[in-house]
Design a protein around this motif. Structure first.
Motif, PDB file in Angstrom:
ATOM      1  N   VAL A 229      44.265  33.189  40.336  1.00  0.00           N
ATOM      2  CA  VAL A 229      44.645  33.415  41.742  1.00  0.00           C
ATOM      3  C   VAL A 229      44.978  34.887  41.939  1.00  0.00           C
ATOM      4  N   PRO A 230      44.972  35.385  43.185  1.00  0.00           N
ATOM      5  CA  PRO A 230      45.371  36.770  43.443  1.00  0.00           C
ATOM      6  C   PRO A 230      46.769  37.037  42.895  1.00  0.00           C
ATOM      7  N   ALA A 231      46.967  38.255  42.379  1.00  0.00           N
ATOM      8  CA  ALA A 231      48.241  38.604  41.731  1.00  0.00           C
ATOM      9  C   ALA A 231      49.431  38.369  42.647  1.00  0.00           C
ATOM     10  N   GLY A 232      49.264  38.584  43.934  1.00  0.00           N
ATOM     11  CA  GLY A 232      50.365  38.427  44.875  1.00  0.00           C
ATOM     12  C   GLY A 232      50.822  37.002  45.063  1.00  0.00           C
ATOM     13  N   THR A 233      49.996  36.039  44.671  1.00  0.00           N
ATOM     14  CA  THR A 233      50.347  34.619  44.835  1.00  0.00           C
ATOM     15  C   THR A 233      50.699  33.959  43.504  1.00  0.00           C
ATOM     16  N   LEU A 234      50.802  34.761  42.453  1.00  0.00           N
ATOM     17  CA  LEU A 234      50.965  34.224  41.104  1.00  0.00           C
ATOM     18  C   LEU A 234      52.223  33.376  40.964  1.00  0.00           C
TER      19      LEU A 234
ATOM     20  N   ALA B  26      51.739  24.581  40.252  1.00  0.00           N
ATOM     21  CA  ALA B  26      50.776  24.061  39.282  1.00  0.00           C
ATOM     22  C   ALA B  26      51.288  22.801  38.594  1.00  0.00           C
ATOM     23  N   PRO B  27      50.467  21.772  38.506  1.00  0.00           N
ATOM     24  CA  PRO B  27      50.877  20.551  37.789  1.00  0.00           C
ATOM     25  C   PRO B  27      50.852  20.777  36.288  1.00  0.00           C
ATOM     26  N   ALA B  28      51.363  19.832  35.548  1.00  0.00           N
ATOM     27  CA  ALA B  28      51.372  19.917  34.092  1.00  0.00           C
ATOM     28  C   ALA B  28      49.954  20.073  33.561  1.00  0.00           C
ATOM     29  N   GLY B  29      49.819  20.907  32.546  1.00  0.00           N
ATOM     30  CA  GLY B  29      48.509  21.091  31.933  1.00  0.00           C
ATOM     31  C   GLY B  29      47.633  22.115  32.610  1.00  0.00           C
ATOM     32  N   VAL B  30      48.149  22.776  33.646  1.00  0.00           N
ATOM     33  CA  VAL B  30      47.378  23.793  34.352  1.00  0.00           C
ATOM     34  C   VAL B  30      48.036  25.150  34.150  1.00  0.00           C
ATOM     35  N   SER B  31      47.286  26.095  33.605  1.00  0.00           N
ATOM     36  CA  SER B  31      47.772  27.457  33.424  1.00  0.00           C
ATOM     37  C   SER B  31      47.275  28.311  34.588  1.00  0.00           C
ATOM     38  N   VAL B  32      48.154  29.151  35.113  1.00  0.00           N
ATOM     39  CA  VAL B  32      47.783  30.013  36.235  1.00  0.00           C
ATOM     40  C   VAL B  32      47.817  31.458  35.769  1.00  0.00           C
ATOM     41  N   ILE B  33      46.724  32.170  35.998  1.00  0.00           N
ATOM     42  CA  ILE B  33      46.636  33.577  35.608  1.00  0.00           C
ATOM     43  C   ILE B  33      46.299  34.418  36.828  1.00  0.00           C
ATOM     44  N   ALA B  34      46.561  35.705  36.726  1.00  0.00           N
ATOM     45  CA  ALA B  34      46.164  36.617  37.798  1.00  0.00           C
ATOM     46  C   ALA B  34      44.656  36.822  37.735  1.00  0.00           C
ATOM     47  N   ASP B  35      44.005  36.695  38.860  1.00  0.00           N
ATOM     48  CA  ASP B  35      42.558  36.880  38.920  1.00  0.00           C
ATOM     49  C   ASP B  35      42.225  38.312  38.486  1.00  0.00           C
ATOM     50  N   PRO B  36      41.431  38.481  37.422  1.00  0.00           N
ATOM     51  CA  PRO B  36      41.115  39.835  36.953  1.00  0.00           C
ATOM     52  C   PRO B  36      40.127  40.581  37.839  1.00  0.00           C
ATOM     53  N   ASN B  37      39.629  39.887  38.867  1.00  0.00           N
ATOM     54  CA  ASN B  37      38.685  40.512  39.811  1.00  0.00           C
ATOM     55  C   ASN B  37      37.511  41.164  39.085  1.00  0.00           C
ATOM     56  N   ILE B  38      36.891  40.402  38.221  1.00  0.00           N
ATOM     57  CA  ILE B  38      35.720  40.893  37.502  1.00  0.00           C
ATOM     58  C   ILE B  38      34.606  41.189  38.498  1.00  0.00           C
ATOM     59  N   GLN B  39      34.032  42.375  38.408  1.00  0.00           N
ATOM     60  CA  GLN B  39      32.964  42.778  39.309  1.00  0.00           C
ATOM     61  C   GLN B  39      31.619  42.330  38.742  1.00  0.00           C
ATOM     62  N   THR B  40      31.002  41.409  39.434  1.00  0.00           N
ATOM     63  CA  THR B  40      29.691  40.924  39.011  1.00  0.00           C
ATOM     64  C   THR B  40      28.697  41.147  40.126  1.00  0.00           C
ATOM     65  N   GLU B  41      27.433  40.940  39.808  1.00  0.00           N
ATOM     66  CA  GLU B  41      26.404  40.986  40.831  1.00  0.00           C
ATOM     67  C   GLU B  41      25.456  39.826  40.608  1.00  0.00           C
ATOM     68  N   ALA B  42      25.073  39.194  41.723  1.00  0.00           N
ATOM     69  CA  ALA B  42      24.069  38.145  41.631  1.00  0.00           C
ATOM     70  C   ALA B  42      22.767  38.819  41.244  1.00  0.00           C
ATOM     71  N   ASP B  43      22.128  38.325  40.178  1.00  0.00           N
ATOM     72  CA  ASP B  43      20.990  39.045  39.629  1.00  0.00           C
ATOM     73  C   ASP B  43      19.694  38.702  40.347  1.00  0.00           C
ATOM     74  N   ALA B  44      19.632  39.099  41.609  1.00  0.00           N
ATOM     75  CA  ALA B  44      18.423  38.974  42.410  1.00  0.00           C
ATOM     76  C   ALA B  44      18.040  40.362  42.894  1.00  0.00           C
ATOM     77  N   GLY B  45      16.850  40.490  43.493  1.00  0.00           N
ATOM     78  CA  GLY B  45      16.394  41.780  43.967  1.00  0.00           C
ATOM     79  C   GLY B  45      15.920  42.587  42.784  1.00  0.00           C
ATOM     80  N   CYS B  46      14.599  42.499  42.444  1.00  0.00           N
ATOM     81  CA  CYS B  46      14.136  43.008  41.161  1.00  0.00           C
ATOM     82  C   CYS B  46      13.013  44.014  41.316  1.00  0.00           C
ATOM     83  N   THR B  47      12.528  44.517  40.195  1.00  0.00           N
ATOM     84  CA  THR B  47      11.335  45.354  40.171  1.00  0.00           C
ATOM     85  C   THR B  47      10.137  44.411  40.061  1.00  0.00           C
ATOM     86  N   SER B  48       9.698  44.116  38.849  1.00  0.00           N
ATOM     87  CA  SER B  48       8.610  43.156  38.678  1.00  0.00           C
ATOM     88  C   SER B  48       8.489  42.780  37.210  1.00  0.00           C
TER      89      SER B  48
END
Length: 419
Positions: free
Chosen positions: A171-176, A183-205
């Motif tokens: 979850v966002p760090a501000g809501t941690l 969170a119910p039992a058995g659920v761990s909550v971490i700060a979202d690391p905001n990993i920057q990814t890209e959908a791998d579309a839009g190509c050469t050939s």
């Protein structure tokens, strides 16, 4: 030379397919005996060694080769202990130590697991945990689709950590603080690391490859290069389809590969750990092929897809997996990595592959388990990766949606064949 089927040939092919011979995964199919690496196929072994060492640089060539050589036997251990879903808590492999870890909910089941590993010559450690794998999956699924405060804060960023036997919510760090309280039992909550990814579309050939539809070929939408072919499949009526990424959906229009049209995308879904779509095969040039092929190394050679992962638990951390897509190298190899998480909370609960950063245009390509030099199992549909291509921006990870979550959506059976 390949010729278009006549009406008589088409009817014969339809009858054959309806009988379930050409495309159905055999009932009870499993890892075959004797599926050990072949010394003659050094390409697959070398790819596996590179994959292990990219994720775990401390591994020697010898330890990486042994880790690869024992993959089939580790899968057999998994199959034995996961057969009892009431006690199976998950499994993972630690490549640097060569130890397989087996989690069960009872001491008795742990003893059975240890014996199974010993009989197959696998070094293993057992762990008694509180919840089964099935229970973890149910809780994670409920959080991904839930409407309470925790589910809304997570926005689908829900995964499973098999090593701690817990569901993980990012979850966002501000809501941690609030989220951890809720969170119910058995659920761990971490700060979202905001990993920057890209959908791998839009190509050469990539070099056109339209003798048949095989995983890894270029997919074009209305004539423009966009995504990759995943796996081919059929429904109960023998209608053929092509899997690709759901985010490749551009609305109406025709998809094609090489100089041949395929058909329209009829269904797609982007939700949590699922990013998949299906293209209906309307062109008779492809309709009557038996399928089950993976593109590799050049347009005139393919390898067989032998089996399809039956459950999400079948995928294990530490395994070698490879992607057939790779637009950036026209006749390049299929690149491999190792599974770092089977349900990464930081990226929508998708499967994370360490040691390989895929590229634009790879979306929809087929991820498969390289069980041995001659045995491959469909694991997933490629979705995204770190920013950049092949590490040119410092990336080293890719993510895919697992096949066991995708195949029930539209009732399709992925085509396979013998080696």
């Amino acid at each position: 030379m390949k010729t278009r089927p006549t009406r008589l040939m088409a009817l014969a092919a339809s009858a054959f397919l309806l009988a379930g011979v050409a495309f159905a995964t055999p009932a009870g199919a499993s890892v075959p005996k004797g599926a050990a690496p072949s010394a003659a196929d050094t390409g697959a072994v070398a790819a596996a060694v590179r994959a292990y060492q990219a994720s775990y640089p401390q591994m020697s060539d010898a330890s990486a080769r042994q880790a690869f050589a024992q993959q089939v036997d580790r899968k057999k251990v998994y199959e034995r202990i996961s057969a009892d879903a009431s006690t199976y808590g998950g499994a993972w492999f630690d490549p640097p130590t060569g130890v397989m870890h087996l989690a069960t909910t009872t001491k008795a089941a742990a003893s059975v697991a240890a014996k199974a590993a010993q009989e197959l010559g696998i070094r293993a450690e057992t762990h008694v945990v509180g919840r089964t794998w099935a229970e973890l999956e149910r809780q994670a699924g409920a959080l991904r689709t839930g409407t309470d405060g925790l589910a809304k804060a997570a926005k689908g960023q829900v995964g499973i950590d098999v090593k701690t036997n817990s569901v993980v919510v990012a979850v966002p760090a501000g809501t941690l603080t609030t989220a951890r309280t809720a969170a119910p039992a058995g659920v761990s909550v971490i700060a979202d690391p905001n990993i920057q990814t890209e959908a791998d579309a839009g190509c050469t050939s990539r070099l056109d490859c339209d003798w048949t539809v095989r995983a890894g070929a270029v997919l074009r939408y209305n004539g423009s290069g966009t995504c990759s072919v995943g796996f081919t499949a059929r429904n109960a009526s023998a209608q053929r389809f092509v899997y690709t990424a759901g985010h490749c959906n551009s609305g109406g229009g025709t998809w094609s590969t090489g100089a041949q049209s395929i058909g329209p995308m009829t269904n797609s879904l982007q939700s949590g750990a699922i990013d998949a779509g299906i293209i209906r095969v309307d062109n008779s040039w492809f309709q009557y092929d038996s399928g089950g092929e993976i593109y590799i190394e050049d347009a005139d050679r393919s390898i067989a897809l032998n089996y399809v992962a039956p459950t999400t638990g079948y995928l294990l951390v530490g395994e070698t997996v490879c992607l057939s897509a790779n637009f950036t190298e026209i006749n390049g190899p299929n690149y491999c990595g190792t599974i770092g998480s089977t349900s990464d909370a930081s990226v929508l609960g998708m499967v994370r592959v360490d040691g390989f950063d895929s590229c634009g245009g790879d979306s929809g390509g087929g991820w498969y388990w390289l069980g041995s030099a001659t045995y491959r199992v469909a694991y997933g549909i490629h979705s995204r990766s770190d920013i950049g291509c092949h590490g040119d921006s410092g990336g080293s990870r890719s993510w895919f949606g697992s096949i066991p979550l995708v195949t029930p959506l539209w009732g399709l059976t992925i085509e396979t064949r013998a080696s």
